[in-house]
Design a protein around this motif. Structure first.
Motif, PDB file in Angstrom:
ATOM      1  N   GLY A 146       0.839  -1.180   0.000  1.00 54.01           N
ATOM      2  CA  GLY A 146       0.000   0.000   0.000  1.00 54.01           C
ATOM      3  C   GLY A 146       0.876   1.231   0.000  1.00 54.01           C
ATOM      4  N   VAL A 147       0.235   2.367   0.047  1.00 48.88           N
ATOM      5  CA  VAL A 147       0.969   3.620   0.106  1.00 48.88           C
ATOM      6  C   VAL A 147       0.395   4.505   1.196  1.00 48.88           C
ATOM      7  CG1 VAL A 147       1.683   3.642  -2.325  1.00 48.88           C
ATOM      8  CG2 VAL A 147      -0.469   4.698  -1.665  1.00 48.88           C
ATOM      9  N   VAL A 148       1.220   5.437   1.628  1.00 50.21           N
ATOM     10  CA  VAL A 148       0.815   6.375   2.667  1.00 50.21           C
ATOM     11  C   VAL A 148       0.782   7.769   2.077  1.00 50.21           C
ATOM     12  CG1 VAL A 148       1.368   7.317   4.940  1.00 50.21           C
ATOM     13  CG2 VAL A 148       1.931   4.940   4.407  1.00 50.21           C
ATOM     14  N   LEU A 156       4.433   1.619   1.596  1.00 50.91           N
ATOM     15  CA  LEU A 156       4.629   0.970   2.893  1.00 50.91           C
ATOM     16  C   LEU A 156       5.977   0.273   2.935  1.00 50.91           C
ATOM     17  CD1 LEU A 156       1.273  -0.776   3.821  1.00 50.91           C
ATOM     18  CD2 LEU A 156       2.203   1.371   4.649  1.00 50.91           C
ATOM     19  N   GLN A 157       6.362  -0.319   1.793  1.00 45.30           N
ATOM     20  CA  GLN A 157       7.636  -1.030   1.700  1.00 45.30           C
ATOM     21  C   GLN A 157       8.800  -0.107   2.065  1.00 45.30           C
ATOM     22  OE1 GLN A 157       7.835  -4.434   0.779  1.00 45.30           O
ATOM     23  NE2 GLN A 157       9.833  -4.042   1.723  1.00 45.30           N
ATOM     24  N   LEU A 158       8.775   1.091   1.507  1.00 47.77           N
ATOM     25  CA  LEU A 158       9.841   2.056   1.764  1.00 47.77           C
ATOM     26  C   LEU A 158       9.865   2.475   3.234  1.00 47.77           C
ATOM     27  CD1 LEU A 158      11.943   3.275  -0.108  1.00 47.77           C
ATOM     28  CD2 LEU A 158      10.399   5.183  -0.521  1.00 47.77           C
ATOM     29  N   ASP A 184       8.946   0.593   5.736  1.00 44.93           N
ATOM     30  CA  ASP A 184       9.474  -0.531   6.502  1.00 44.93           C
ATOM     31  C   ASP A 184      10.969  -0.694   6.281  1.00 44.93           C
ATOM     32  OD1 ASP A 184       7.156  -1.129   7.738  1.00 44.93           O
ATOM     33  OD2 ASP A 184       6.538  -2.705   6.355  1.00 44.93           O
ATOM     34  N   ASP A 185      11.435  -0.437   5.054  1.00 44.08           N
ATOM     35  CA  ASP A 185      12.863  -0.562   4.763  1.00 44.08           C
ATOM     36  C   ASP A 185      13.689   0.495   5.475  1.00 44.08           C
ATOM     37  OD1 ASP A 185      12.198  -2.639   3.155  1.00 44.08           O
ATOM     38  OD2 ASP A 185      12.494  -1.588   1.250  1.00 44.08           O
ATOM     39  N   ASN A 186      13.048   1.599   5.848  1.00 37.86           N
ATOM     40  CA  ASN A 186      13.751   2.691   6.531  1.00 37.86           C
ATOM     41  C   ASN A 186      13.051   2.953   7.859  1.00 37.86           C
ATOM     42  OD1 ASN A 186      15.665   3.849   4.247  1.00 37.86           O
ATOM     43  ND2 ASN A 186      13.704   3.340   3.314  1.00 37.86           N
ATOM     44  N   ALA A 187      13.251   1.990   8.780  1.00 36.60           N
ATOM     45  CA  ALA A 187      12.425   1.940   9.985  1.00 36.60           C
ATOM     46  C   ALA A 187      12.576   3.164  10.873  1.00 36.60           C
ATOM     47  CB  ALA A 187      12.742   0.675  10.773  1.00 36.60           C
ATOM     48  N   GLY A 188      13.682   3.892  10.737  1.00 33.13           N
ATOM     49  CA  GLY A 188      13.889   5.052  11.607  1.00 33.13           C
ATOM     50  C   GLY A 188      13.359   6.346  11.032  1.00 33.13           C
ATOM     51  N   ALA A 189      12.921   6.325   9.816  1.00 36.72           N
ATOM     52  CA  ALA A 189      12.508   7.578   9.167  1.00 36.72           C
ATOM     53  C   ALA A 189      11.275   8.158   9.839  1.00 36.72           C
ATOM     54  CB  ALA A 189      12.230   7.327   7.688  1.00 36.72           C
ATOM     55  N   GLN A 190      11.334   9.426  10.147  1.00 37.86           N
ATOM     56  CA  GLN A 190      10.174  10.098  10.727  1.00 37.86           C
ATOM     57  C   GLN A 190      10.260  11.588  10.462  1.00 37.86           C
ATOM     58  OE1 GLN A 190       9.978   9.948  14.990  1.00 37.86           O
ATOM     59  NE2 GLN A 190      12.173  10.247  15.242  1.00 37.86           N
ATOM     60  N   PHE A 191       9.167  12.280  10.749  1.00 37.53           N
ATOM     61  CA  PHE A 191       9.172  13.736  10.623  1.00 37.53           C
ATOM     62  C   PHE A 191       9.925  14.314  11.813  1.00 37.53           C
ATOM     63  CE2 PHE A 191       5.577  12.534   7.972  1.00 37.53           C
ATOM     64  CZ  PHE A 191       5.846  13.281   6.847  1.00 37.53           C
ATOM     65  N   ARG A 192      10.775  15.317  11.524  1.00 37.60           N
ATOM     66  CA  ARG A 192      11.587  15.900  12.593  1.00 37.60           C
ATOM     67  C   ARG A 192      11.229  17.374  12.760  1.00 37.60           C
ATOM     68  NH1 ARG A 192      17.254  12.827  11.282  1.00 37.60           N
ATOM     69  NH2 ARG A 192      17.218  14.187   9.441  1.00 37.60           N
ATOM     70  N   ALA A 193      10.752  17.675  13.973  1.00 37.49           N
ATOM     71  CA  ALA A 193      10.365  19.057  14.265  1.00 37.49           C
ATOM     72  C   ALA A 193      11.558  19.994  14.147  1.00 37.49           C
ATOM     73  CB  ALA A 193       9.759  19.135  15.665  1.00 37.49           C
ATOM     74  N   GLN A 198      15.439  10.825   4.494  1.00 37.45           N
ATOM     75  CA  GLN A 198      15.669   9.689   5.400  1.00 37.45           C
ATOM     76  C   GLN A 198      15.194   8.367   4.801  1.00 37.45           C
ATOM     77  OE1 GLN A 198      14.333  10.459   9.566  1.00 37.45           O
ATOM     78  NE2 GLN A 198      13.968  12.501   8.757  1.00 37.45           N
ATOM     79  N   LEU A 199      14.371   8.444   3.778  1.00 39.22           N
ATOM     80  CA  LEU A 199      13.906   7.228   3.103  1.00 39.22           C
ATOM     81  C   LEU A 199      14.909   6.781   2.040  1.00 39.22           C
ATOM     82  CD1 LEU A 199      10.172   8.268   2.665  1.00 39.22           C
ATOM     83  CD2 LEU A 199      11.068   6.618   4.316  1.00 39.22           C
ATOM     84  N   GLY A 200      16.032   7.466   1.956  1.00 39.52           N
ATOM     85  CA  GLY A 200      17.076   7.094   1.010  1.00 39.52           C
ATOM     86  C   GLY A 200      16.683   7.377  -0.429  1.00 39.52           C
ATOM     87  N   VAL A 201      15.797   8.306  -0.604  1.00 40.56           N
ATOM     88  CA  VAL A 201      15.266   8.577  -1.936  1.00 40.56           C
ATOM     89  C   VAL A 201      15.985   9.774  -2.542  1.00 40.56           C
ATOM     90  CG1 VAL A 201      13.238   9.525  -3.101  1.00 40.56           C
ATOM     91  CG2 VAL A 201      12.992   7.615  -1.527  1.00 40.56           C
TER      92      VAL A 201
END
Ligand code: UDP
Ligand code: MN
Length: 221
Positions: free
Chosen positions: A103-105, A144-146, A148-157, A171-174
């Motif tokens: 899926g996608v987010v 979703l795959q991306l 999960d592959d980059n488990a630490g990626a998040q939005f940073r205030a 952070q998703l390596g893109v």
């Protein structure tokens, strides 16, 4: 086949909240195979959002995450705090834990205007400015795959103003060449960054003073 779309909406209490969420929910009714993840900026879920979701006829998940004080700090590069950061991260956490299918987010703020054709386009990356990773929150989607592959990626205030999205995407390596421009090579506008005017109910106080009359405070607005 349209993949499952996880639509992440941060939301906060204000006079126009129910109006904005009602409008968005009616848009989403027209989109197949979604899960609407609504994350309240609050210490506990509110009745307004609870009731709205219950009558929405949508698949939904109701979460809450109060914005942390750290997320509100201003710096030279961040003259206004980012909004919705802790809420989107809470949704990402939920998705990583609970959504294991493909899926996608997509990050859909509660006050924007969405053309439903946008959701037929959500198959990877969306960007309005393909020269670099310079996109609005509503301008991209991520698989979703991306995530999960980059488990630490998040939005940073702590991201500089204007760079919340780019900081997350990096952070998703893109990189630029990984982006899949949609909407006829980004020639069609399918989402508008609309803003709902702040409502005032200051006349309520005057009416009380002049006529000794007041609206029923038990009616949900
Ligand atoms: N938001 C939030 N807490 C706040 C302010 C905003 O959760 O204190 C949410 C808001 O409901 C919206 C998103 O974060 O879904 C972006 O906020 P807003 O629309 O105010 O920002 P702008 O459109 O100006 O970037
Ligand atoms: Mn907005």
């Amino acid at each position: 086949d349209i993949p499952r779309i996880y639509i992440v909406t941060p939301t906060h209490t204000r006079l126009t909240q129910k109006a904005d969420l009602t409008r968005l929910s009616y848009t989403l009714r027209l989109v197949p195979n979604i899960r609407w993840i609504v994350v309240e900026d609050a210490d506990q879920p509110s009745d307004i959002v609870k009731n709205l979701l219950a009558s929405s006829e949508l698949h939904y998940t109701h979460l809450f995450a109060k914005t942390r004080p750290e997320s509100l700090k201003k710096t030279a590069e961040r003259w206004r705090p980012h909004r919705g950061v802790d809420q989107r991260n809470e949704a990402i956490r939920w998705i990583r834990q609970n959504a294991k299918q493909t899926g996608v987010v997509y990050f859909a703020d509660d006050d924007n205007t969405y053309d439903i054709r946008l959701f037929e386009e959500v198959v990877g990356w969306h960007t309005s400015l393909p020269r670099n990773i310079s996109t609005d929150m509503a301008g991209f989607a991520v698989s979703l795959q991306l995530l999960d592959d980059n488990a630490g990626a998040q939005f940073r205030a702590t991201a500089a103003s204007g760079y919340l999205e780019a900081d997350f995407i990096k952070q998703l390596g893109v990189t630029l060449s990984d982006l899949e421009p949609r909407a006829e090579e980004c020639t069609k506008v399918l989402v508008w960054h609309t803003k709902t005017e702040k409502s005032s109910i200051k006349n309520e106080a005057l009416i009380l003073k002049w006529y000794n009359y007041t609206s029923d405070p038990n009616i949900e607005v």
